[in-house]
Every structure is written in C-alpha cells, then in structure tokens.
Write a protein that holds these residues in place. Sequence first.
Motif, mmCIF file in Angstrom:
data_model
loop_
_atom_site.group_PDB
_atom_site.id
_atom_site.type_symbol
_atom_site.label_atom_id
_atom_site.label_comp_id
_atom_site.label_asym_id
_atom_site.label_seq_id
_atom_site.Cartn_x
_atom_site.Cartn_y
_atom_site.Cartn_z
ATOM 1 N N GLN A 54 37.379 -36.764 -26.164
ATOM 2 C CA GLN A 54 38.638 -36.655 -26.466
ATOM 3 C C GLN A 54 39.384 -37.193 -27.880
ATOM 4 O OE1 GLN A 54 40.415 -38.288 -23.158
ATOM 5 N NE2 GLN A 54 39.821 -36.843 -21.648
ATOM 6 N N LEU A 55 38.717 -38.237 -28.342
ATOM 7 C CA LEU A 55 39.183 -38.975 -29.598
ATOM 8 C C LEU A 55 38.788 -37.893 -30.783
ATOM 9 C CD1 LEU A 55 38.441 -42.599 -28.946
ATOM 10 C CD2 LEU A 55 40.461 -41.525 -29.272
ATOM 11 N N LYS A 56 37.733 -36.989 -30.428
ATOM 12 C CA LYS A 56 37.146 -36.283 -31.603
ATOM 13 C C LYS A 56 38.150 -35.058 -31.486
ATOM 14 C CE LYS A 56 33.386 -33.208 -32.881
ATOM 15 N NZ LYS A 56 33.797 -33.353 -34.200
ATOM 16 N N MET A 57 38.921 -34.665 -30.484
ATOM 17 C CA MET A 57 39.669 -33.411 -30.460
ATOM 18 C C MET A 57 41.056 -33.986 -31.370
ATOM 19 S SD MET A 57 39.253 -31.462 -27.029
ATOM 20 C CE MET A 57 39.717 -32.764 -25.976
ATOM 21 N N GLN A 58 41.254 -35.280 -31.116
ATOM 22 C CA GLN A 58 42.474 -35.990 -31.634
ATOM 23 C C GLN A 58 42.328 -35.882 -33.241
ATOM 24 O OE1 GLN A 58 44.220 -39.538 -30.763
ATOM 25 N NE2 GLN A 58 43.364 -39.277 -28.435
ATOM 26 N N GLN A 59 41.018 -36.240 -33.581
ATOM 27 C CA GLN A 59 40.696 -36.237 -35.028
ATOM 28 C C GLN A 59 40.987 -35.100 -35.819
ATOM 29 O OE1 GLN A 59 40.652 -39.021 -37.027
ATOM 30 N NE2 GLN A 59 39.059 -40.364 -36.820
ATOM 31 N N ASN A 74 46.092 -44.668 -35.962
ATOM 32 C CA ASN A 74 46.760 -43.315 -35.810
ATOM 33 C C ASN A 74 46.251 -42.728 -34.649
ATOM 34 O OD1 ASN A 74 46.383 -43.861 -39.012
ATOM 35 N ND2 ASN A 74 48.461 -43.441 -38.104
ATOM 36 N N LEU A 75 45.478 -43.326 -33.868
ATOM 37 C CA LEU A 75 44.870 -42.331 -32.547
ATOM 38 C C LEU A 75 45.538 -43.039 -31.466
ATOM 39 C CD1 LEU A 75 41.124 -42.275 -33.753
ATOM 40 C CD2 LEU A 75 42.511 -40.519 -33.664
ATOM 41 N N ALA A 76 45.469 -42.213 -30.176
ATOM 42 C CA ALA A 76 46.283 -42.546 -29.128
ATOM 43 C C ALA A 76 44.819 -43.137 -28.438
ATOM 44 C CB ALA A 76 46.725 -41.615 -28.391
ATOM 45 N N LEU A 77 44.331 -44.460 -28.237
ATOM 46 C CA LEU A 77 43.190 -44.595 -27.784
ATOM 47 C C LEU A 77 43.252 -44.931 -26.255
ATOM 48 C CD1 LEU A 77 42.357 -47.741 -30.161
ATOM 49 C CD2 LEU A 77 41.369 -45.285 -30.187
ATOM 50 N N PRO A 78 42.143 -44.520 -25.698
ATOM 51 C CA PRO A 78 42.257 -44.299 -23.993
ATOM 52 C C PRO A 78 42.124 -45.901 -23.550
ATOM 53 C CG PRO A 78 40.169 -43.586 -24.874
ATOM 54 C CD PRO A 78 41.052 -43.724 -25.993
ATOM 55 N N ALA A 79 42.789 -46.111 -22.415
ATOM 56 C CA ALA A 79 42.713 -47.635 -21.746
ATOM 57 C C ALA A 79 41.384 -47.525 -20.975
ATOM 58 C CB ALA A 79 43.944 -47.682 -21.025
ATOM 59 N N SER A 80 40.619 -48.424 -21.171
ATOM 60 C CA SER A 80 39.272 -48.679 -20.392
ATOM 61 C C SER A 80 39.187 -50.018 -19.985
ATOM 62 C CB SER A 80 38.335 -48.006 -21.172
ATOM 63 O OG SER A 80 36.961 -48.193 -20.655
ATOM 64 N N ASP A 81 38.671 -50.561 -18.601
ATOM 65 C CA ASP A 81 38.050 -51.726 -18.656
ATOM 66 C C ASP A 81 36.839 -51.851 -18.944
ATOM 67 O OD1 ASP A 81 40.533 -52.412 -17.425
ATOM 68 O OD2 ASP A 81 40.010 -51.478 -15.450
ATOM 69 N N TYR A 82 36.070 -51.044 -19.310
ATOM 70 C CA TYR A 82 34.677 -50.952 -19.790
ATOM 71 C C TYR A 82 34.278 -50.758 -21.142
ATOM 72 C CZ TYR A 82 34.852 -50.980 -14.643
ATOM 73 O OH TYR A 82 35.064 -51.167 -13.338
ATOM 74 N N TYR A 83 35.052 -50.163 -22.009
ATOM 75 C CA TYR A 83 34.922 -49.771 -23.352
ATOM 76 C C TYR A 83 36.044 -50.191 -24.251
ATOM 77 C CZ TYR A 83 30.609 -47.206 -22.033
ATOM 78 O OH TYR A 83 29.702 -47.120 -21.678
ATOM 79 N N ALA A 87 37.570 -46.052 -34.543
ATOM 80 C CA ALA A 87 37.209 -45.260 -35.533
ATOM 81 C C ALA A 87 36.853 -45.837 -36.951
ATOM 82 C CB ALA A 87 38.449 -44.149 -36.024
ATOM 83 N N GLY A 88 35.795 -45.749 -37.337
ATOM 84 C CA GLY A 88 35.454 -46.249 -38.471
ATOM 85 C C GLY A 88 34.801 -45.155 -39.465
ATOM 86 N N ASP A 89 34.468 -45.580 -40.869
ATOM 87 C CA ASP A 89 34.062 -44.743 -41.925
ATOM 88 C C ASP A 89 34.925 -43.537 -42.214
ATOM 89 O OD1 ASP A 89 31.709 -46.678 -42.166
ATOM 90 O OD2 ASP A 89 30.843 -45.301 -40.498
ATOM 91 N N VAL A 90 36.211 -43.807 -42.011
ATOM 92 C CA VAL A 90 37.185 -42.798 -42.036
ATOM 93 C C VAL A 90 37.431 -42.387 -43.509
ATOM 94 C CG1 VAL A 90 39.653 -41.882 -41.355
ATOM 95 C CG2 VAL A 90 38.260 -43.470 -39.955
ATOM 96 N N THR A 91 37.184 -41.194 -43.767
ATOM 97 C CA THR A 91 37.583 -40.444 -45.193
ATOM 98 C C THR A 91 38.308 -38.981 -44.884
ATOM 99 O OG1 THR A 91 35.451 -39.171 -45.450
ATOM 100 C CG2 THR A 91 35.424 -41.586 -46.011
ATOM 101 N N ALA A 92 38.218 -38.386 -45.933
ATOM 102 C CA ALA A 92 39.022 -37.059 -45.854
ATOM 103 C C ALA A 92 37.954 -36.132 -45.173
ATOM 104 C CB ALA A 92 39.101 -36.364 -47.394
ATOM 105 N N ASP A 117 30.096 -38.636 -34.368
ATOM 106 C CA ASP A 117 31.038 -38.381 -35.635
ATOM 107 C C ASP A 117 31.282 -36.938 -35.817
ATOM 108 O OD1 ASP A 117 28.593 -36.705 -36.490
ATOM 109 O OD2 ASP A 117 27.787 -38.280 -37.631
ATOM 110 N N GLN A 118 31.918 -36.735 -36.882
ATOM 111 C CA GLN A 118 32.510 -35.326 -37.202
ATOM 112 C C GLN A 118 31.433 -34.312 -37.072
ATOM 113 O OE1 GLN A 118 31.719 -37.552 -39.605
ATOM 114 N NE2 GLN A 118 30.419 -36.299 -40.678
ATOM 115 N N SER A 119 30.272 -34.645 -37.211
ATOM 116 C CA SER A 119 29.233 -33.644 -37.077
ATOM 117 C C SER A 119 28.666 -33.277 -35.513
ATOM 118 C CB SER A 119 28.084 -33.730 -38.095
ATOM 119 O OG SER A 119 28.565 -33.521 -39.477
#
Length: 129
Positions: A54-59, A74-83, A87-92, A117-119
Amino acid sequence: MKHSHLATKEKGFTLVELMIGVLIVGILAAIAMPSYQSQMRESRRNDGQSALMQLKMQQEAYRLENNSYAATANLALPASDYYTFTAGDVTATTYTLTATAKGSQTDDTGCTTLTLDQSMNRTPAQCWR
C-alpha cells in the motif's frame, strides 16, 4: 438378603484420573501452542507486507504529482502493533520501504525487517511468499 459392595460404588472421578486428564490437556497445549504462535507471526508478517504494498502505491501516486518519491513524513503510514514503517534512500527515482518488527513480532526469526523498493525487490526473499 445379601448386600453387594459393588452396588454402593460411588460415581465420579478419582484424583488420579483427574490428574491424568489435566496432564493430557497440558501435553496437547504444549504441542499446539508453538504451531499457533508461528501461524500468528506469519499472518502478521503478511499484514506487514500488505502495508508495504500500500505504501508502494502511495509512493507512485506521490511521484505522479512531484518530481521525486515521498519521504516518510509525506506518507500516510499504517497503524500497526507489530511493525514500524519507514521510507529510506528516497531520491527522484528510488526509495526503499521498510517494515521493522516490534512487540511480539520480533520473535519472527529472520523476518524482523522486511523491505520493498521501487523495482519490487523484496528482502529477505524467504520471508515473502
């Protein structure tokens, strides 16, 4: 008239019979519990992987509107009791999404940090099915 001592036998369980029953239940629980806990960790891991997708789709949606991918803030992070999600290594053109286990999920040996990752590279590979 003769009275038989068998006719006055009381009904119920003896303490030994009761303890054998408790022992059997205890053994069954000891066998079943680790399997149950393993299934729960795997189910939670699947939830973490779904959240990363889901975060990938947001990206991708963010990049359509901007010239780069989104930082964690800048992301709507999901709420989780377990994770915990970041987002890291963010570039264009790149990013790496990470789900880091917390709480009881830290017992998920070898799968406490999931990345995407993006790939669509997913690590550790054995944790993604």
